[in-house]
Design a protein around this motif. Structure first.
Motif, PDB file in Angstrom:
ATOM      1  N   MET A 140       0.801  -1.226   0.000  1.00 47.67           N
ATOM      2  CA  MET A 140       0.000   0.000   0.000  1.00 47.67           C
ATOM      3  C   MET A 140       0.833   1.275   0.000  1.00 47.67           C
ATOM      4  N   VAL A 141       2.087   1.185   0.417  1.00 46.04           N
ATOM      5  CA  VAL A 141       2.930   2.374   0.497  1.00 46.04           C
ATOM      6  C   VAL A 141       3.552   2.633  -0.878  1.00 46.04           C
ATOM      7  N   PRO A 142       3.340   3.790  -1.485  1.00 46.65           N
ATOM      8  CA  PRO A 142       3.935   4.062  -2.808  1.00 46.65           C
ATOM      9  C   PRO A 142       5.453   4.166  -2.725  1.00 46.65           C
ATOM     10  N   GLY A 143       6.099   3.770  -3.824  1.00 49.58           N
ATOM     11  CA  GLY A 143       7.557   3.764  -3.839  1.00 49.58           C
ATOM     12  C   GLY A 143       8.173   5.139  -3.666  1.00 49.58           C
ATOM     13  N   THR A 144       7.523   6.170  -4.185  1.00 53.68           N
ATOM     14  CA  THR A 144       8.072   7.520  -4.048  1.00 53.68           C
ATOM     15  C   THR A 144       8.111   7.974  -2.594  1.00 53.68           C
ATOM     16  N   ALA A 145       7.159   7.479  -1.784  1.00 54.89           N
ATOM     17  CA  ALA A 145       7.148   7.853  -0.368  1.00 54.89           C
ATOM     18  C   ALA A 145       8.303   7.225   0.395  1.00 54.89           C
ATOM     19  N   MET A 146       8.878   6.156  -0.171  1.00 57.44           N
ATOM     20  CA  MET A 146       9.978   5.462   0.498  1.00 57.44           C
ATOM     21  C   MET A 146      11.341   5.981   0.067  1.00 57.44           C
ATOM     22  N   ALA A 147      11.389   6.853  -0.929  1.00 57.75           N
ATOM     23  CA  ALA A 147      12.675   7.281  -1.482  1.00 57.75           C
ATOM     24  C   ALA A 147      13.523   8.021  -0.447  1.00 57.75           C
ATOM     25  N   ILE A 148      12.917   8.974   0.263  1.00 55.22           N
ATOM     26  CA  ILE A 148      13.680   9.748   1.241  1.00 55.22           C
ATOM     27  C   ILE A 148      14.129   8.881   2.412  1.00 55.22           C
ATOM     28  N   PRO A 149      13.239   8.043   3.015  1.00 55.99           N
ATOM     29  CA  PRO A 149      13.737   7.131   4.064  1.00 55.99           C
ATOM     30  C   PRO A 149      14.842   6.210   3.585  1.00 55.99           C
TER      31      PRO A 149
ATOM     32  N   PHE B 185      12.509   8.451  -9.341  1.00 56.30           N
ATOM     33  CA  PHE B 185      12.713   9.305  -8.181  1.00 56.30           C
ATOM     34  C   PHE B 185      13.822   8.773  -7.268  1.00 56.30           C
ATOM     35  N   LEU B 186      13.864   7.464  -7.051  1.00 57.37           N
ATOM     36  CA  LEU B 186      14.911   6.906  -6.185  1.00 57.37           C
ATOM     37  C   LEU B 186      16.304   7.156  -6.753  1.00 57.37           C
ATOM     38  N   PRO B 187      16.578   6.850  -8.037  1.00 60.15           N
ATOM     39  CA  PRO B 187      17.907   7.199  -8.577  1.00 60.15           C
ATOM     40  C   PRO B 187      18.190   8.692  -8.541  1.00 60.15           C
ATOM     41  N   LEU B 188      17.156   9.509  -8.753  1.00 61.86           N
ATOM     42  CA  LEU B 188      17.345  10.960  -8.712  1.00 61.86           C
ATOM     43  C   LEU B 188      17.819  11.402  -7.338  1.00 61.86           C
ATOM     44  N   VAL B 189      17.254  10.807  -6.293  1.00 60.53           N
ATOM     45  CA  VAL B 189      17.631  11.163  -4.927  1.00 60.53           C
ATOM     46  C   VAL B 189      18.974  10.553  -4.550  1.00 60.53           C
ATOM     47  N   MET B 190      19.216   9.320  -4.994  1.00 62.56           N
ATOM     48  CA  MET B 190      20.352   8.548  -4.504  1.00 62.56           C
ATOM     49  C   MET B 190      21.658   8.849  -5.237  1.00 62.56           C
ATOM     50  N   LEU B 191      21.589   9.230  -6.514  1.00 62.27           N
ATOM     51  CA  LEU B 191      22.792   9.296  -7.347  1.00 62.27           C
ATOM     52  C   LEU B 191      23.117  10.732  -7.756  1.00 62.27           C
ATOM     53  N   SER B 192      24.397  11.021  -7.814  1.00 64.78           N
ATOM     54  CA  SER B 192      24.879  12.288  -8.366  1.00 64.78           C
ATOM     55  C   SER B 192      25.947  12.075  -9.433  1.00 64.78           C
TER      56      SER B 192
END
Length: 269
Positions: free
Chosen positions: A105-114, A200-207
Motif C-alpha cells: 500500500m505504500v507508494p515507492g516515491t514515499a519510500m525514497a527519502i527514508p 525518483f529513487l535514482p534521482l535522490v540517490m545518485l549524483s
C-alpha cells in the motif's frame, strides 16, 4: 472505447518513432506526425551512441543491471516467500503477511527519502548498491506469488514429494517452482518494468552520471535542452527514449508465451 484507448496508447509511441527520423532542423519545423525529410534515424542513432563519449551505452548497461539482475533476484525471493506463506506453517505467519500487504500500500516515491537516509548511514549513497538493493524488495510480488502458489501448486503433489523423501527446499525447487512458472514470469515482468521506469529513487540517490539509469540520463538531456537551449540534447532525449522502450517490448514478446494457465491441469486426479 477500445479504439480511443488504442489511440491513447499508440499515438505517443508513433510520435516518438516519427520524431526520431528527423534531423535537428526538421524537429521543430515539420508536423509532429510526419517523418523526417531525410529519414535521419540511423544518423540520430549514431549521434546518440557517440554523444558525451558514449555515456548512453553506460546508462543502458546500468539499467540492465538494475532492472534485469535486480528483478530476477527479487522474483526468486518473492516466489520463495509467497510459497512459504501459502504452503508452510510457522508462528505469526498471517501477521507477517499483513506487514507485507502494508508494504504494497505504500507508494515507492514515499519510500525514497527514508531509503536515502538509511543508505546515507550505510555509506551507500551515490553507489550502485544504493539503487540496486531496494529493487530486491517487492511486496506486491510476494502477494502475487502466494496467490499463484495457491492456484498452481496442489498440496497433494507436495505431500507425495515429501512421502518420497524430498526435503522442503528440494520440493520447492523441483516441484513447486516449475508449476508456478507463469507466476514467476508475471512477477519478473512487473518488477523489471517497475525498476526500468524507476526515476525518483535514482534521482535522490545518485549524483555521478556514470551510475545513472537511462531514464535519469534522458531527463538530464531534456532538462539541458529546456534550461540551456541545446536543441541537440532534445533530439538525444527523443531518440534515447525510443531506444529505451525497445528492450521492454522485446522482453514482453519473448516471455508472453509463458503467460499461460493450466500448466498443472491433470497433475492431480
Amino acid at each position: 472505447m477500445l479504439g480511443l484507448a488504442a489511440l491513447y496508447t499508440l499515438l505517443p509511441m508513433l510520435w516518438l518513432v516519427l520524431s526520431s527520423t528527423k534531423s535537428r532542423q526538421d524537429l521543430f519545423a515539420t508536423n509532429g506526425f510526419a517523418p523526417g525529410d531525410d529519414f535521419a534515424l540511423l544518423d540520430n542513432l549514431q549521434y546518440l551512441f557517440e554523444a558525451d563519449n558514449g555515456i548512453f551505452l553506460r546508462w543502458l548497461l546500468n539499467t540492465v543491471l538494475y532492472a534485469g539482475v535486480g528483478a530476477l533476484l527479487a522474483t526468486v525471493f518473492s516466489v520463495a516467500a509467497g510459497y512459504a506463506f501459502d504452503k508452510l506453517d510457522f508462528p505469526g505467519k498471517e501477521r507477517i503477511f499483513s506487514l507485507v500487504l502494508l508494504g504494497v500500500m505504500v507508494p515507492g516515491t514515499a519510500m525514497a527519502i527514508p531509503l536515502y537516509l538509511i543508505a546515507a548511514e550505510a555509506g551507500l549513497v551515490n553507489s550502485f548498491w544504493g539503487v540496486f538493493i531496494p529493487g530486491l524488495v517487492f511486496p506486491f510480488g510476494v502477494y502475487l506469488a502466494r496467490v499463484f502458489s495457491a492456484s498452481y501448486v496442489p498440496g497433494e503433489v507436495l505431500e507425495a514429494a515429501r512421502v518420497d523423501g524430498a526435503g522442503e527446499f528440494r520440493t520447492f525447487c523441483r516441484i513447486a517452482l516449475p508449476m508456478v512458472a507463469p507466476g514467476f514470469v508475471t512477477i519478473f515482468l512487473f518488477q523489471f518494468t517497475q525498476i526500468w521506469n524507476s526515476f525518483f529513487l535514482p534521482l535522490v540517490m545518485l549524483s555521478d552520471e556514470e551510475l545513472f539509469p537511462v531514464n535519469l540520463g534522458l531527463y538530464v538531456w531534456y532538462s539541458s535542452a529546456l534550461s540551456q537551449g541545446h536543441p541537440q540534447d532534445y533530439l538525444l532525449a527523443i531518440v534515447g527514449s525510443l531506444v529505451s522502450v525497445v528492450p521492454l517490448v522485446v522482453l514482453f514478446l519473448m516471455l508472453q508465451r509463458f503467460w499461460k494457465s493450466g500448466m498443472t491441469a491433470g497433475a492431480v486426479k
